[in-house]
Motif scaffolding. Structure first.
Motif, mmCIF file in Angstrom:
data_model
loop_
_atom_site.group_PDB
_atom_site.id
_atom_site.type_symbol
_atom_site.label_atom_id
_atom_site.label_comp_id
_atom_site.label_asym_id
_atom_site.label_seq_id
_atom_site.Cartn_x
_atom_site.Cartn_y
_atom_site.Cartn_z
ATOM 1 N N GLY A 1 42.435 62.172 7.783
ATOM 2 C CA GLY A 1 42.831 62.907 6.586
ATOM 3 C C GLY A 1 44.084 62.357 5.944
ATOM 4 N N LEU A 2 44.447 61.131 6.276
ATOM 5 C CA LEU A 2 45.619 60.504 5.657
ATOM 6 C C LEU A 2 45.313 60.061 4.231
ATOM 7 C CD1 LEU A 2 46.920 58.368 8.651
ATOM 8 C CD2 LEU A 2 47.671 60.636 7.912
ATOM 9 N N THR A 3 44.038 59.895 3.944
ATOM 10 C CA THR A 3 43.586 59.591 2.593
ATOM 11 C C THR A 3 42.196 60.186 2.418
ATOM 12 O OG1 THR A 3 43.327 57.796 0.975
ATOM 13 C CG2 THR A 3 42.531 57.372 3.184
ATOM 14 N N PRO A 4 41.852 60.651 1.223
ATOM 15 C CA PRO A 4 40.514 61.215 1.024
ATOM 16 C C PRO A 4 39.512 60.109 0.694
ATOM 17 C CG PRO A 4 41.791 61.476 -0.975
ATOM 18 C CD PRO A 4 42.716 60.841 0.037
ATOM 19 N N PRO A 5 38.231 60.344 0.956
ATOM 20 C CA PRO A 5 37.232 59.358 0.546
ATOM 21 C C PRO A 5 37.114 59.329 -0.978
ATOM 22 C CG PRO A 5 36.156 61.352 1.322
ATOM 23 C CD PRO A 5 37.632 61.525 1.588
ATOM 24 N N SER A 6 36.919 58.166 -1.534
ATOM 25 C CA SER A 6 36.678 58.072 -2.975
ATOM 26 C C SER A 6 35.373 58.771 -3.331
ATOM 27 C CB SER A 6 36.626 56.598 -3.399
ATOM 28 O OG SER A 6 37.809 55.931 -3.004
ATOM 29 N N SER A 7 34.418 58.695 -2.416
ATOM 30 C CA SER A 7 33.171 59.440 -2.532
ATOM 31 C C SER A 7 32.650 59.702 -1.125
ATOM 32 C CB SER A 7 32.129 58.663 -3.347
ATOM 33 O OG SER A 7 31.821 57.434 -2.711
ATOM 34 N N GLY A 8 31.732 60.649 -0.993
ATOM 35 C CA GLY A 8 31.214 61.002 0.313
ATOM 36 C C GLY A 8 32.052 62.090 0.973
ATOM 37 N N ARG A 9 31.711 62.400 2.233
ATOM 38 C CA ARG A 9 32.340 63.536 2.909
ATOM 39 C C ARG A 9 32.719 63.175 4.342
ATOM 40 N NH1 ARG A 9 28.236 68.385 2.264
ATOM 41 N NH2 ARG A 9 26.798 66.788 3.044
ATOM 42 N N VAL A 10 33.759 63.849 4.840
ATOM 43 C CA VAL A 10 34.211 63.723 6.223
ATOM 44 C C VAL A 10 34.183 65.114 6.846
ATOM 45 C CG1 VAL A 10 36.125 63.088 7.746
ATOM 46 C CG2 VAL A 10 35.676 61.740 5.678
ATOM 47 N N PHE A 11 33.609 65.221 8.045
ATOM 48 C CA PHE A 11 33.499 66.491 8.734
ATOM 49 C C PHE A 11 34.288 66.449 10.046
ATOM 50 C CE2 PHE A 11 29.766 66.152 6.101
ATOM 51 C CZ PHE A 11 29.570 67.433 5.606
ATOM 52 N N VAL A 12 34.840 67.591 10.430
ATOM 53 C CA VAL A 12 35.446 67.774 11.745
ATOM 54 C C VAL A 12 34.810 69.022 12.348
ATOM 55 C CG1 VAL A 12 37.546 68.215 13.048
ATOM 56 C CG2 VAL A 12 37.618 66.682 11.080
ATOM 57 N N ASP A 13 34.102 68.838 13.465
ATOM 58 C CA ASP A 13 33.384 69.969 14.079
ATOM 59 C C ASP A 13 32.474 70.668 13.070
ATOM 60 O OD1 ASP A 13 34.468 69.496 16.524
ATOM 61 O OD2 ASP A 13 35.940 71.110 16.444
ATOM 62 N N GLU A 14 31.738 69.873 12.310
ATOM 63 C CA GLU A 14 30.771 70.371 11.326
ATOM 64 C C GLU A 14 31.419 71.092 10.150
ATOM 65 O OE1 GLU A 14 27.723 72.614 13.259
ATOM 66 O OE2 GLU A 14 27.087 70.926 14.517
ATOM 67 N N ARG A 15 32.739 71.078 10.076
ATOM 68 C CA ARG A 15 33.454 71.666 8.936
ATOM 69 C C ARG A 15 33.851 70.558 7.977
ATOM 70 N NH1 ARG A 15 39.482 74.463 9.295
ATOM 71 N NH2 ARG A 15 39.652 75.072 7.104
ATOM 72 N N GLU A 16 33.563 70.744 6.709
ATOM 73 C CA GLU A 16 33.918 69.741 5.715
ATOM 74 C C GLU A 16 35.433 69.641 5.612
ATOM 75 O OE1 GLU A 16 31.752 68.619 1.680
ATOM 76 O OE2 GLU A 16 33.050 70.373 1.435
ATOM 77 N N ALA A 17 35.963 68.458 5.911
ATOM 78 C CA ALA A 17 37.414 68.271 5.937
ATOM 79 C C ALA A 17 37.932 67.489 4.736
ATOM 80 C CB ALA A 17 37.827 67.558 7.226
#
Length: 245
Positions: A46-62
């Motif tokens: 989470g130091l930088t956000p994706p330009s597109s797409g998604r990142v999840f932590v324990d199935e939670r959208e982060a």
């Protein structure tokens, strides 16, 4: 991580990467320098956000599409960077105490956690020393202890052994194998050295030019036709894959 991409201006560092790490799994991310491995770590943390797409932590959208939804300190992740990032003004035990306090671990639990973790990395007798008083191997042990003391959901290690000599690397690989097994930690281990991937990884993911080009056990990757995978597996270090447990 689902179709995550990261751009710096006009340069694409990560391109449409989808990757999942299972609970208790050690996933080694393998690839040459500059292929996007460290950028992937920044996305996960989470130091930088994706330009597109998604990142999840324990199935939670982060994180998603340029936004950080869950800040780094709330993701329950720990990291060991290549340069270790130790704090020169803090002793060994103070490193761990600071991290436990920052994660709001109850004061009554902190000393026990420090004792157990320093014993696991064999630093109990060095607990009052400062980083400048430690050997290279001891500094590495401190960095991993600081990452693991809070029992993170996932620990990310970004080329932690790249600056060490062969004997010390072998010693620390054995330490990592034991710690990962004992703690049942989920681990993303970043490396450009297939020997480390062979000895530590349950699975291996291979990156090239920001893209994920292969994922699987090393024995499965041998059947692939990808040039970068063949280059890695056919190198002298690739022989380790056939003998690794």
């Amino acid at each position: 991580m689902d179709q995550a991409s990261l751009k710096y201006g006009t340069r694409t560092a990560v391109s449409d990467v989808s990757l999942t790490i299972e609970t208790g799994e050690v996933l080694c991310l393998l690839g040459p320098s500059g292929c996007g491995k460290s950028s992937l770590v920044r996305l996960a943390l989470g130091l930088t956000p994706p330009s597109s797409g998604r990142v999840f932590v324990d199935e939670r959208e982060a994180s998603a599409n340029g936004r950080i939804i869950v800040p780094p300190e709330q993701r329950g992740l720990s990291v060991v960077f290549q340069d270790l990032g130790l704090w020169p003004h803090l002793s060994v035990e103070a490193h761990l105490r600071f991290v436990l306090a920052s994660r709001r671990i109850a004061r009554s639990e902190r000393e026990g956690a420090i004792e157990r973790t320093l014993a696991a990395v064999e630093l109990l007798d060095r607990r009052r020393c400062y980083p400048a008083e430690l050997s290279g191997g001891e500094r590495q042990r401190l960095a991993i202890a600081r990452a693991l003391v809070v029992r993170p959901r996932l620990v990310l290690l970004d080329e932690p052994l790249s600056n060490l000599d062969l004997v010390l690397r072998r010693e620390l690989i054995e330490l990592f194998r034991r710690l990962f097994a004992e703690l049942q930690a989920s681990v993303l281990y970043i490396t450009h050295d297939i020997r480390e991937a062979a000895l530590l990884g349950d699975r291996v993911a291979v990156m090239e030019h920001g893209r994920l080009v292969a994922t699987g056990m090393l024995s499965e990757l041998r059947s692939l036709e990808s040039p970068i995978v063949r280059e890695l597996l056919d190198s002298p270090a690739g022989d380790v894959a056939s003998t690794a447990p």
